[in-house]
Motif scaffolding. Sequence first.
Motif, PDB file in Angstrom:
ATOM      1  N   HIS A   1       7.184  -3.737  18.710  1.00  0.00           N
ATOM      2  CA  HIS A   1       6.296  -3.248  19.787  1.00  0.00           C
ATOM      3  C   HIS A   1       5.325  -4.364  20.182  1.00  0.00           C
ATOM      4  O   HIS A   1       4.342  -4.611  19.488  1.00  0.00           O
ATOM      5  CB  HIS A   1       5.513  -2.019  19.289  1.00  0.00           C
ATOM      6  CG  HIS A   1       4.699  -1.342  20.349  1.00  0.00           C
ATOM      7  ND1 HIS A   1       4.715   0.025  20.528  1.00  0.00           N
ATOM      8  CD2 HIS A   1       3.832  -1.824  21.273  1.00  0.00           C
ATOM      9  CE1 HIS A   1       3.896   0.350  21.520  1.00  0.00           C
ATOM     10  NE2 HIS A   1       3.340  -0.761  21.984  1.00  0.00           N
TER      11      HIS A   1
ATOM     12  N   HIS B   1       3.358  -6.341  23.754  1.00  0.00           N
ATOM     13  CA  HIS B   1       3.080  -6.483  25.191  1.00  0.00           C
ATOM     14  C   HIS B   1       2.954  -7.969  25.500  1.00  0.00           C
ATOM     15  O   HIS B   1       1.942  -8.585  25.163  1.00  0.00           O
ATOM     16  CB  HIS B   1       1.779  -5.765  25.564  1.00  0.00           C
ATOM     17  CG  HIS B   1       1.816  -4.307  25.248  1.00  0.00           C
ATOM     18  ND1 HIS B   1       2.211  -3.354  26.150  1.00  0.00           N
ATOM     19  CD2 HIS B   1       1.542  -3.635  24.103  1.00  0.00           C
ATOM     20  CE1 HIS B   1       2.171  -2.157  25.593  1.00  0.00           C
ATOM     21  NE2 HIS B   1       1.765  -2.289  24.343  1.00  0.00           N
TER      22      HIS B   1
ATOM     23  N   ARG C   1       3.080  -9.081  28.603  1.00  0.00           N
ATOM     24  CA  ARG C   1       2.576  -9.214  29.989  1.00  0.00           C
ATOM     25  C   ARG C   1       3.555 -10.061  30.811  1.00  0.00           C
ATOM     26  O   ARG C   1       4.736 -10.067  30.521  1.00  0.00           O
ATOM     27  CB  ARG C   1       1.144  -9.787  30.043  1.00  0.00           C
ATOM     28  CG  ARG C   1       0.142  -9.122  29.086  1.00  0.00           C
ATOM     29  CD  ARG C   1      -0.016  -7.642  29.293  1.00  0.00           C
ATOM     30  NE  ARG C   1      -1.111  -7.119  28.450  1.00  0.00           N
ATOM     31  CZ  ARG C   1      -1.201  -5.862  28.057  1.00  0.00           C
ATOM     32  NH1 ARG C   1      -0.286  -4.967  28.387  1.00  0.00           N
ATOM     33  NH2 ARG C   1      -2.215  -5.463  27.322  1.00  0.00           N
TER      34      ARG C   1
ATOM     35  N   ASN D   1       5.264  -1.818  30.335  1.00  0.00           N
ATOM     36  CA  ASN D   1       4.126  -1.351  31.169  1.00  0.00           C
ATOM     37  C   ASN D   1       3.502  -2.503  31.951  1.00  0.00           C
ATOM     38  O   ASN D   1       2.322  -2.802  31.841  1.00  0.00           O
ATOM     39  CB  ASN D   1       3.078  -0.613  30.323  1.00  0.00           C
ATOM     40  CG  ASN D   1       2.446  -1.477  29.243  1.00  0.00           C
ATOM     41  OD1 ASN D   1       3.072  -2.425  28.748  1.00  0.00           O
ATOM     42  ND2 ASN D   1       1.224  -1.167  28.866  1.00  0.00           N
TER      43      ASN D   1
ATOM     44  N   THR E   1      -2.513   5.474  28.726  1.00  0.00           N
ATOM     45  CA  THR E   1      -2.961   4.159  28.266  1.00  0.00           C
ATOM     46  C   THR E   1      -2.832   3.131  29.385  1.00  0.00           C
ATOM     47  O   THR E   1      -2.581   3.512  30.542  1.00  0.00           O
ATOM     48  CB  THR E   1      -2.168   3.745  26.997  1.00  0.00           C
ATOM     49  OG1 THR E   1      -2.724   2.540  26.455  1.00  0.00           O
ATOM     50  CG2 THR E   1      -0.690   3.528  27.300  1.00  0.00           C
ATOM     51  N   THR E   2      -2.977   1.861  29.052  1.00  0.00           N
ATOM     52  CA  THR E   2      -2.902   0.781  30.037  1.00  0.00           C
ATOM     53  C   THR E   2      -1.621   0.875  30.885  1.00  0.00           C
ATOM     54  O   THR E   2      -0.524   0.981  30.332  1.00  0.00           O
ATOM     55  CB  THR E   2      -2.912  -0.587  29.306  1.00  0.00           C
ATOM     56  OG1 THR E   2      -4.015  -0.621  28.404  1.00  0.00           O
ATOM     57  CG2 THR E   2      -3.026  -1.736  30.287  1.00  0.00           C
TER      58      THR E   2
ATOM     59  N   HIS F   1       4.709   6.979  23.315  1.00  0.00           N
ATOM     60  CA  HIS F   1       3.258   6.881  23.161  1.00  0.00           C
ATOM     61  C   HIS F   1       2.780   8.309  22.939  1.00  0.00           C
ATOM     62  O   HIS F   1       2.749   9.110  23.871  1.00  0.00           O
ATOM     63  CB  HIS F   1       2.595   6.256  24.403  1.00  0.00           C
ATOM     64  CG  HIS F   1       1.119   6.073  24.211  1.00  0.00           C
ATOM     65  ND1 HIS F   1       0.536   4.849  24.002  1.00  0.00           N
ATOM     66  CD2 HIS F   1       0.104   6.981  24.143  1.00  0.00           C
ATOM     67  CE1 HIS F   1      -0.771   4.999  23.812  1.00  0.00           C
ATOM     68  NE2 HIS F   1      -1.055   6.282  23.911  1.00  0.00           N
TER      69      HIS F   1
ATOM     70  N   HIS G   1       3.045   3.198  17.173  1.00  0.00           N
ATOM     71  CA  HIS G   1       1.673   2.976  16.694  1.00  0.00           C
ATOM     72  C   HIS G   1       0.995   4.261  16.210  1.00  0.00           C
ATOM     73  O   HIS G   1       0.001   4.703  16.780  1.00  0.00           O
ATOM     74  CB  HIS G   1       0.815   2.267  17.747  1.00  0.00           C
ATOM     75  CG  HIS G   1       1.003   2.734  19.170  1.00  0.00           C
ATOM     76  ND1 HIS G   1       0.967   4.053  19.548  1.00  0.00           N
ATOM     77  CD2 HIS G   1       1.238   2.040  20.307  1.00  0.00           C
ATOM     78  CE1 HIS G   1       1.164   4.147  20.843  1.00  0.00           C
ATOM     79  NE2 HIS G   1       1.337   2.939  21.327  1.00  0.00           N
TER      80      HIS G   1
ATOM     81  N   CYS H   1      -8.320  -0.074  20.770  1.00  0.00           N
ATOM     82  CA  CYS H   1      -6.938   0.044  21.248  1.00  0.00           C
ATOM     83  C   CYS H   1      -6.625   1.518  21.355  1.00  0.00           C
ATOM     84  O   CYS H   1      -7.398   2.364  20.918  1.00  0.00           O
ATOM     85  CB  CYS H   1      -5.973  -0.643  20.278  1.00  0.00           C
ATOM     86  SG  CYS H   1      -5.874   0.201  18.691  1.00  0.00           S
ATOM     87  N   LEU H   2      -5.486   1.810  21.933  1.00  0.00           N
ATOM     88  CA  LEU H   2      -5.026   3.198  22.012  1.00  0.00           C
ATOM     89  C   LEU H   2      -3.682   3.318  21.307  1.00  0.00           C
ATOM     90  O   LEU H   2      -2.865   2.405  21.416  1.00  0.00           O
ATOM     91  CB  LEU H   2      -4.900   3.642  23.472  1.00  0.00           C
ATOM     92  CG  LEU H   2      -6.248   3.895  24.165  1.00  0.00           C
ATOM     93  CD1 LEU H   2      -6.053   4.098  25.654  1.00  0.00           C
ATOM     94  CD2 LEU H   2      -6.952   5.105  23.538  1.00  0.00           C
TER      95      LEU H   2
ATOM     96  N   ASP I   1       2.043  -3.894  18.287  1.00  0.00           N
ATOM     97  CA  ASP I   1       1.322  -3.490  19.493  1.00  0.00           C
ATOM     98  C   ASP I   1       0.370  -4.590  19.955  1.00  0.00           C
ATOM     99  O   ASP I   1      -0.701  -4.310  20.489  1.00  0.00           O
ATOM    100  CB  ASP I   1       0.577  -2.165  19.276  1.00  0.00           C
ATOM    101  CG  ASP I   1       0.132  -1.524  20.587  1.00  0.00           C
ATOM    102  OD1 ASP I   1       0.645  -1.918  21.657  1.00  0.00           O
ATOM    103  OD2 ASP I   1      -0.737  -0.641  20.537  1.00  0.00           O
TER     104      ASP I   1
ATOM    105  N   ALA J   1      -1.425  -6.681  22.208  1.00  0.00           N
ATOM    106  CA  ALA J   1      -1.668  -6.271  23.611  1.00  0.00           C
ATOM    107  C   ALA J   1      -2.831  -7.057  24.190  1.00  0.00           C
ATOM    108  O   ALA J   1      -3.981  -6.631  24.144  1.00  0.00           O
ATOM    109  CB  ALA J   1      -1.956  -4.768  23.660  1.00  0.00           C
TER     110      ALA J   1
ATOM    111  N   HIS K   1      -5.575  -8.809  26.510  1.00  0.00           N
ATOM    112  CA  HIS K   1      -6.366  -8.650  27.741  1.00  0.00           C
ATOM    113  C   HIS K   1      -7.354  -9.806  27.760  1.00  0.00           C
ATOM    114  O   HIS K   1      -7.916 -10.147  26.715  1.00  0.00           O
ATOM    115  CB  HIS K   1      -7.165  -7.341  27.731  1.00  0.00           C
ATOM    116  CG  HIS K   1      -6.320  -6.108  27.757  1.00  0.00           C
ATOM    117  ND1 HIS K   1      -5.789  -5.589  28.912  1.00  0.00           N
ATOM    118  CD2 HIS K   1      -5.903  -5.289  26.758  1.00  0.00           C
ATOM    119  CE1 HIS K   1      -5.089  -4.497  28.624  1.00  0.00           C
ATOM    120  NE2 HIS K   1      -5.139  -4.290  27.320  1.00  0.00           N
TER     121      HIS K   1
ATOM    122  N   GLY L   1      -6.545  -2.519  23.724  1.00  0.00           N
ATOM    123  CA  GLY L   1      -5.467  -3.387  23.263  1.00  0.00           C
ATOM    124  C   GLY L   1      -6.006  -4.525  22.413  1.00  0.00           C
ATOM    125  O   GLY L   1      -7.039  -5.112  22.741  1.00  0.00           O
TER     126      GLY L   1
END
Length: 345
Positions: free
Chosen positions: A13, A15, A17, A41, A105-106, A135, A173, A217-218, A246, A248, A250, A263
């Motif tokens: 898992h 991200h 981007r 996502n 979430t995001t 999720h 997660h 985070c979520l 996860d 993630a 930003h 994240g």
Amino acid sequence: MEQLSIRTPDDFHVHFRDQEMLPETVAASARCFGRAVAMPNLVPPLTTAEAVLSYRKRLRGSRPQGSSFEPLLTLYLTDQTSAETVRLAQQAGVVAAKLYPAGATTNSNSGVTALEKIYPALEEMALLAMPLLVHGEVTAAEVDVFDREKVFIEGVLGPLVKRYPELKVVMEHITTADAAQFVLAGNARIAATITPQHLLLNRNDLLVGGLHPHNYCLPVLKRNTHQQALRQVVKSGSRKFFLGSDSAPHERSRKESACGCAGCYSAWSALELYAQVFDELECLDKLEAFASENGADFYGLPRNPGTVTLRREHWTVPEQIILPNGRPIVPFFAGKEVRWKVQAV
Ligand code: NCD
Ligand code: ZN
């Protein structure tokens, strides 16, 4: 034990981007993982086989020279996702599809608003043995943010796995004792990923002594008893749980903000932090199955060839990383000491 060699692990898992972020994020995962499941996502989300394939090209093109790191791709489910879309995605090599309840979430605004809308897609996935990645949080305004996972299990996930007992489901997660219990009690087609932050931290680390946006985070960190339950479940060595960081990212300004993004960018230290947790729990012998076997086995993928070596060595996670666009990002555990280090090959 001073040194530990395990089969090359996978991260189920991540991200990454897109675009200018990729050289940073892909290299950070390729540092120690053989493969990583790339979350869909993006803006716009990856809702078709074509979109996913073109993303895979960008991911592969961002690998450090000579790297054999392999991104594994996922499809973003929306109310409109048909059985045909699922079939085409699988033929294109997509390994799983991701269910974001709309608004959870995001970048989840195009997510699924009611499960009934995707029953044909889910039936197709069950036939194809394609895992559904979930999720697991409800989004209803009246449900407290700390209860959203538990309410999701009772109201959505429980009924879903009863309706589709053949469907492979990964609860992503997980953050609560309730989720751990649900997965343990489920059939062999129910599994879960666990992040380093949910093993290392609880909500005090988010809210005590000031607000700590880089631990946000979520699903949000829960109370200590839930953290302990997750630690016990990895210590148990159950094959139903595996590594999904996860990670993630930003940008710093989007985390340190009046309305900060959820994240944690953990790719710089994820494998080491898992090792640290397993070490604290005196179960380093369970790390290899969690990191390198259980996930591949569940997905029906071959286990990686090769090994990585971790050494007991103290180092400090950088305070910030400068992205290719010149903007800073604060990695998870920034400025903190980590007690294991992956050895460069
Ligand atoms: C993820 C992100 O930023 O894309 N954020 C997070 O807090 N985990 C989305 C997600 O996995 O929920
Ligand atoms: Zn995620």
